[in-house]
Design an enzyme around this catalytic site. Structure first.
Site, PDB file in Angstrom:
ATOM      1  N   ARG A 251     -75.426 -42.828  73.839  1.00 18.86           N
ATOM      2  CA  ARG A 251     -74.113 -42.240  74.097  1.00 18.86           C
ATOM      3  C   ARG A 251     -73.443 -41.786  72.807  1.00 18.86           C
ATOM      4  O   ARG A 251     -72.924 -40.686  72.732  1.00 18.86           O
ATOM      5  CB  ARG A 251     -73.199 -43.260  74.787  1.00 18.86           C
ATOM      6  CG  ARG A 251     -73.669 -43.667  76.176  1.00 18.86           C
ATOM      7  CD  ARG A 251     -72.897 -44.861  76.651  1.00 18.86           C
ATOM      8  NE  ARG A 251     -73.157 -45.959  75.703  1.00 18.86           N
ATOM      9  CZ  ARG A 251     -72.652 -47.168  75.795  1.00 18.86           C
ATOM     10  NH1 ARG A 251     -71.842 -47.468  76.761  1.00 18.86           N
ATOM     11  NH2 ARG A 251     -72.938 -48.096  74.915  1.00 18.86           N
TER      12      ARG A 251
ATOM     13  N   SER B 257     -71.298 -50.223  81.421  1.00 18.57           N
ATOM     14  CA  SER B 257     -71.012 -51.246  82.424  1.00 18.57           C
ATOM     15  C   SER B 257     -69.773 -52.040  82.041  1.00 18.57           C
ATOM     16  O   SER B 257     -68.971 -52.407  82.904  1.00 18.57           O
ATOM     17  CB  SER B 257     -72.210 -52.193  82.580  1.00 18.57           C
ATOM     18  OG  SER B 257     -73.322 -51.500  83.078  1.00 18.57           O
TER      19      SER B 257
ATOM     20  N   HIS C 297     -76.410 -44.593  83.768  1.00 14.62           N
ATOM     21  CA  HIS C 297     -77.761 -45.154  83.933  1.00 14.62           C
ATOM     22  C   HIS C 297     -78.586 -44.271  84.870  1.00 14.62           C
ATOM     23  O   HIS C 297     -79.753 -43.979  84.592  1.00 14.62           O
ATOM     24  CB  HIS C 297     -77.709 -46.560  84.537  1.00 14.62           C
ATOM     25  CG  HIS C 297     -77.089 -47.595  83.675  1.00 14.62           C
ATOM     26  ND1 HIS C 297     -76.088 -48.423  84.132  1.00 14.62           N
ATOM     27  CD2 HIS C 297     -77.320 -47.968  82.394  1.00 14.62           C
ATOM     28  CE1 HIS C 297     -75.737 -49.259  83.179  1.00 14.62           C
ATOM     29  NE2 HIS C 297     -76.465 -48.994  82.101  1.00 14.62           N
TER      30      HIS C 297
ATOM     31  N   LYS D  69     -76.050 -64.679  78.948  1.00 20.49           N
ATOM     32  CA  LYS D  69     -74.925 -63.895  79.446  1.00 20.49           C
ATOM     33  C   LYS D  69     -74.523 -64.381  80.835  1.00 20.49           C
ATOM     34  O   LYS D  69     -75.365 -64.841  81.605  1.00 20.49           O
ATOM     35  CB  LYS D  69     -75.286 -62.406  79.536  1.00 20.49           C
ATOM     36  CG  LYS D  69     -75.298 -61.702  78.220  1.00 20.49           C
ATOM     37  CD  LYS D  69     -75.449 -60.209  78.442  1.00 20.49           C
ATOM     38  CE  LYS D  69     -75.362 -59.449  77.133  1.00 20.49           C
ATOM     39  NZ  LYS D  69     -75.478 -58.004  77.348  1.00 20.49           N
TER      40      LYS D  69
END
Length: 161
Positions: free
Chosen positions: A90, A128, A17, A41
């Site tokens: 990514r 994460s 990040h 979440k």
């Protein structure tokens, strides 16, 4: 002035990040790191803790602002008069999902542009979720997140066990 928003949960912020934030700061006059409040979440850290972790991690960058939001990212962008959404990529599956999101956002806010930055090679595996999984099983994460975040993660998982 071109304002870019880098939205995400950042639970926790990783070196991947930070790589995107630092590179975005070279491209745009202001980068707003926008921490999403997602009621669906259950995060490891509160929004306030995540904001503080990001603030401490980006204190060397003069054109970064840290904030939180809920709801649609484009509504937040409109409110902040941002014209760019900054996103990191990514792997190929990231691209597929992010491209769909970019088209959706463009349909909701015609003037918004999404800028994709390929994550630096050394962070291409990093998320994460990976950090939390490693920490959950007692692995060291200091090479994946800033030291102060690694301390917070360790403290959090010691409480849970």
């Amino acid at each position: 002035m071109i304002v870019a928003i880098y939205p995400g949960s950042f639970d926790p912020i990783t070196f991947g990040h930070l790589d995107i934030i630092e590179r975005g700061c070279k491209m745009f006059e202001q980068v707003i790191v926008a921490v999403l409040r997602n009621p669906n979440k259950i995060p490891l850290f509160t929004v306030e803790q995540r904001i503080e972790q990001i603030r401490y991690s980006t204190q060397h960058l003069s054109n970064v602002e840290i904030a939180s939001f809920e709801g649609l990212t484009v509504n937040y962008a409109r409110m902040r008069q941002a014209k760019v959404l900054l996103r990191g990529l990514r792997v190929l599956t990231d691209f597929e999902m992010e491209l769909q999101m970019a088209h959706t956002n463009k349909s909701l806010m015609g003037e918004i542009e999404t800028v994709f930055l390929a994550t630096s090679n050394e962070y291409s595996f990093l998320s994460s979720s990976v950090v939390k999984e490693i920490a959950k099983f007692g692995g060291c994460v200091e090479h994946l997140v800033p030291k102060h975040v690694a301390v917070d993660i360790d403290r959090c998982y010691r409480k849970l066990s």
